[in-house]
Design a protein around this motif. Sequence first.
Motif, mmCIF file in Angstrom:
data_model
loop_
_atom_site.group_PDB
_atom_site.id
_atom_site.type_symbol
_atom_site.label_atom_id
_atom_site.label_comp_id
_atom_site.label_asym_id
_atom_site.label_seq_id
_atom_site.Cartn_x
_atom_site.Cartn_y
_atom_site.Cartn_z
ATOM 1 N N ASN A 249 0.785 -1.219 -0.033
ATOM 2 C CA ASN A 249 -0.043 0.083 0.059
ATOM 3 C C ASN A 249 0.766 1.158 -0.135
ATOM 4 O O ASN A 249 0.672 2.212 -0.692
ATOM 5 N N THR B 236 -7.318 -3.092 -0.854
ATOM 6 C CA THR B 236 -6.265 -2.151 -0.778
ATOM 7 C C THR B 236 -6.455 -0.819 -0.067
ATOM 8 O O THR B 236 -7.811 -0.341 -0.048
ATOM 9 N N SER B 237 -5.489 -0.268 0.323
ATOM 10 C CA SER B 237 -5.572 1.060 1.168
ATOM 11 C C SER B 237 -6.380 2.124 0.298
ATOM 12 O O SER B 237 -5.993 2.311 -0.875
ATOM 13 N N GLU C 212 -2.616 -4.397 -2.748
ATOM 14 C CA GLU C 212 -1.870 -4.199 -1.744
ATOM 15 C C GLU C 212 -0.723 -5.472 -1.509
ATOM 16 O O GLU C 212 0.307 -5.317 -0.818
ATOM 17 N N GLU D 246 -2.243 -0.389 7.430
ATOM 18 C CA GLU D 246 -3.100 -1.649 7.076
ATOM 19 C C GLU D 246 -2.256 -2.703 7.493
ATOM 20 O O GLU D 246 -1.058 -2.701 7.958
#
Length: 571
Positions: A334, A366-367, A412, A464
């Motif tokens: 990320n 994903t972030s 990610e 994350e």
Amino acid sequence: MAEMSQKTMETVQRWLNDPTVDEETKKELRSLENDPLELEERFYRDLEFGTGGLRGIIGAGSNRINKYTVGRATQGFARYILESHRGEGKPSVVIAHDSRHYSPEFAVEAALVLAGNGIMAKLYPSLRSTPQLSFSVRHLGASAGIVITASHNPPEYNGYKVYNSEGGQLVPHEAERVIASIQEVDSFAAVKKLTREEAEGQGLLVWLGEAEDQAFVDTVAGISVNRDLIASSLGEDFKIVYTPLHGTGNIPVRRVLETIGFKNVYVVPEQGQPDAEFSTVKSPNPEEREAFTLAMKLGEEIGADILIGTDPDADRMGAVVKNGQGEYVVLTGNQSGAIMIHYLLSQLKEAGKLPENGAVVKTIVTSEMGAAIAKHYGATVFNTLTGFKYIGEKMTQFKKSGQFTYLFGYEESYGYLAGNYARDKDAVLASMLICEAAAYYKGQGKTLYDVLQELYGQFGYFLESLESRTLKGKNGLAQIQAIMTDWRSNPPEEVGGIAVQEVLDYAQGLDGLPKENVLKYMLADGSWFCLRPSGTEPKIKLYFAVRGQSLEDAEKKMSNLSGRVMARVDA
């Protein structure tokens, strides 16, 4: 053999009586006659052909990867290609392979089965990266592609991934047709196959080489946004340590970095050569700090500015930079993605080349940090299910409609792609882009760690983490299903005092996405977590994301969220 099911016994006997199965394979099976549990594991099912193809432990058996399961899959894929072929002339398939055990043999097996079905196989004679395979399918106008790889799985695994004519991995509606076609191949005798001499003599086996390699290198280097600057000054004293982790990345990564002007690229000597055992690492995975142990040692010795690593098939890239205290920090997927989006879009904007209809694509796990940066630069952000095939599918939609210009896509799990030349993640491109960004900011007196802190200050402290539980075999599969059933039927109302605002069950087919066994829980403070069984490994993965006022605040939120969720999963 009391512990073996009747079905397994019958399947084992069928293999032993089959004249198309060689004596070596039969010998391996006979050696296991006093190990019914092992035979049950090898034969309780056919190795599953998922949307990514086959992936499994190497060995004799229907639930193992071997030349027979590869041959059967290729026969089914060949039927699908012949039914789908609309172009002029013979259909063709590009084939590449990595450095794993039996990868070259499985690649040739696939080529000879294709040839037996009248399909031209265009085969790389030695290891090549997965993204180069994706590029080559498009570049050579092939009908499809096959790559023999198990990515960053342990050494006992191998895999077989198939690609469509766009150079993308098959999406569900395509994979379903291939799976149905494979299931029609009810015996190994139904697999059509030529000898190598016959295939070459009939022009159905063609060997690829330097021309295709150079085209790939030139295309990737063409994505650089500050090539002149790197070549004229920034590349002179910038030091890069690179580990290919015994895989396919060594040659293409070095060639691309040299092409755009980097003069000091040091390959970790112990990890530069192909090695099917990946003998210097526990796991050849650039997501893990341990994979960079030797790179960090070399980095300290030479005073490297950045360390980069690619997985065995060179579709994932990890980067390591120094923090304010001079300690090495492994960037998460990320974080690397956020830095690359910021660098790429800011540079395109500065050069007046940022399109008004730019698009960035990421996955649902994903972030949101990259999304926030992309929106800051006026790009539209799209979410897809996990798997780069879905990002590739979006790219093709954009290309056809002209509504959006694809700029960047990422997961990610360390997969990134800029440019329209491929439809799969590319660690060769990502290596170039992250090194270019690091050199550019070094010219401004900053490290990538400094840039990351600036981005946190501007967009918020996104944090994350990923937890996974490996549950192998038949029992493990049942455990994973039980965990998903438990969370689906008993969703929590709150986690650590924070209310659960929404439960997204992607098995229902949300937001126009295909159905997938994924659960995502959205919390009132903007945090979220997600449960997802892996499609390629015997694992269940749990993703966590929070956003804090400071790094300390974000870490506190993360500890609370992940701790409570994992306590329930493990119970």
